[in-house]
Design an enzyme around this catalytic site. Structure first.
Site, short mmCIF file in Angstrom:
data_model
loop_
_atom_site.label_atom_id
_atom_site.label_comp_id
_atom_site.label_asym_id
_atom_site.label_seq_id
_atom_site.Cartn_x
_atom_site.Cartn_y
_atom_site.Cartn_z
N LYS A 80 0.83 -1.21 0.00
CA LYS A 80 0.00 0.00 0.00
C LYS A 80 0.86 1.26 0.00
CE LYS A 80 -3.82 1.74 2.95
NZ LYS A 80 -4.54 1.41 4.20
N SER A 155 -9.30 1.37 3.69
CA SER A 155 -8.45 2.08 2.76
C SER A 155 -7.44 1.20 2.02
CB SER A 155 -7.67 3.17 3.52
OG SER A 155 -6.86 2.60 4.53
N SER A 179 -9.52 -1.03 7.99
CA SER A 179 -8.98 -0.77 6.65
C SER A 179 -8.34 -1.97 5.98
CB SER A 179 -7.98 0.39 6.70
OG SER A 179 -8.64 1.60 6.93
#
Length: 472
Positions: A80, A155, A179
């Site tokens: 990420k 996320s 997330s």
């Protein structure tokens, strides 16, 4: 013959060690899969072709020489964009950080590299990681491979979509309010949110200094994968070093055996109206665990509503550092600014009555949960009380109003630093269903065991090819 990109991390590592496939072949297969499906999904934001192939060639050379190699030798992974990977930008999804190139790896990235894993790409996220849908002005929106109409979650939505579509067998994201678990549920993959202190936060969020206190306390890094066994493998090799993180706790990965039969509390009323699809997934998982020898019973955890309020108070006071940042609209204009402006009232209301000392109340809640979980060490619960929402829904203030209640159980896990594993349980209406298994602190092993039992019955749902978009 099964394509290399469709295999598990464990199977890929076995093939490379046995010289039945080379690390270069495995890496190329995943790079080609990215070329094939990422233009549709927009999950991988930066493809690390050259460095990945160099690492693969080095791994193959070590195997040929008979040198010791790590248990993840040659296995691709994605990371990420709020976790440092040397030589690439840690953008946090913000256009102004497109050139914020990291000079070194975050500690868990370095740990996974040392075990042999090869970063093949960076993955998409919403600005600041502060939205439950993955889109930003820098990279655009990520599409859910199951349905273009529905969110891939956030996320860590880029990693979840990449894992689900076979672009990578392993993803590395983080979880400060679900997330990891929410995008895993939306995309039909598995994810592990470790206990607070398990995985170092050093070298994260593109900051030379440590993250704000709320993120140190509430957020953790963790893996996503298509198989629970791959979560276990990655987890075992990403939490060895502290990297200077003062929260790091070098606790053994496995604790003492729990008394048999292991008891599981099913939380059927975690807050907000439970969607029938979510309730059905919970019943299915409960039945599987009961059939696997677990003692399953409905029980309501203590102080759940207040736990969610304290979470929001801590995050508001020590996570959203308004006085040190310019207005949101100047840093993340467009859709995120609109989202945050409309969500602010719901966020504020979710904090409830201000505590005299939120950390003191957190300790009281943690003590109550510890006592409650002594009767049953595992909790079976939804990740969220609604399934994946249609894209754009989270910009509607009416939709946003009850969202904090919908994820109450998930943010309580963050507040108390507990481990949790999300695992798929089936498909309904063309979308995956999932549940989470929550355990006592540092008992990821118990959570993974229960998740593996569910997976053994239902089977992995992915990898899949991106589903065609519906006709207008």
């Amino acid at each position: 013959m099964t394509q290399l990109w469709a295999l598990s991390a464990r199977e890929l590592a076995r093939l490379i060690q046995a010289r039945e496939a080379s690390a270069r072949e495995v890496t190329r297969a995943h790079l080609e899969r990215i070329d094939q499906v990422n233009p549709v999904l927009n999950a991988v934001t930066l493809v690390l072709t050259e460095s990945a192939l160099r690492a693969a060639d080095a791994a193959d050379a070590a195997v040929r020489r008979g040198e010791p190699t790590g248990p993840l030798c040659g296995v691709p992974m994605t990371v990420k964009e709020n976790i440092d990977v040397a030589g690439s930008a840690t953008t946090l999804g913000i256009a102004g950080l497109r050139d914020a190139v990291a000079h070194g790896d975050a500690t868990p990235v370095g740990e996974l590299r040392a075990a042999g894993a090869i970063p093949v790409g960076r993955t998409n996220m919403p600005e600041f990681g502060m939205r439950w849908h993955t889109a930003n002005t820098l990279r655009g929106a990520t599409r859910n491979p199951w349905s273009a109409r529905h969110t891939p979650g956030g996320s860590s939505g880029g990693d979840a979509a990449a894992v689900a579509s076979g672009m990578t067998p392993l993803g590395l994201g983080n979880d400060g309010a679900g997330s990891l678990r929410w995008p895993a549920a939306c995309c039909g993959v598995a994810a592990l949110k470790p206990s607070l202190g398990r995985v170092s936060h050093s070298g994260s969020h593109g900051q030379p200094q440590p993250a704000p206190f709320a993120f140190q306390l509430l957020a953790v890094h963790g893996p996503l994968a298509r198989h629970v066994a791959d979560l276990r493998l990655a987890f075992a090799h990403m939490c060895g070093r502290s990297g200077g993180d003062p929260w790091h706790a070098p606790v053994p990965l496995a604790g003492p055996a729990a008394p048999a039969p292991v008891r599981v509390s099913v939380v059927t009323d975690p807050g907000g109206r439970v969607d029938p699809v979510v309730a059905a997934a919970l019943r299915k998982a409960a039945g599987v665990l009961a059939g696997s020898g677990y003692l399953v019973e409905e029980r309501q955890p203590p102080m759940l509503g207040r736990a969610s309020e304290i979470y929001h108070q801590i995050m508001s006071a020590w996570g959203r550092v308004h006085e040190h940042q310019p207005p949101v609209a100047t840093v993340a204009p467009g859709e995120f600014a609109r989202f945050w402006e409309t969500f602010e009232p719901a966020w504020t209301a979710a904090a409830g009555t201000p505590a005299f000392d939120p950390m003191m109340e957190r300790a009281a809640i943690a003590r109550a949960w510890h006592t409650w979980m002594r009767q049953a060490p595992l909790i079976l619960a939804p990740v969220c009380t609604r399934p994946a929402f249609e894209t754009g829904a989270d910009l509607d203030p009416r939709w946003q109003a009850d969202w904090p209640d919908r994820i109450r159980i998930s943010v309580t896990v963050n507040l108390l630093g507990l481990p949790a594993v999300t695992v798929p349980v089936g498909i309904e209406g063309g979308l995956p269903q999932a549940v989470q298994i929550i355990g006592p602190r540092f008992r990821e092993d118990l959570c993974l065991d229960a998740a593996a039992a569910i997976e053994a019955s239902t089977g992995p749902l992915t990898p899949i090819d991106p589903r065609p978009q519906p006709r207008a």
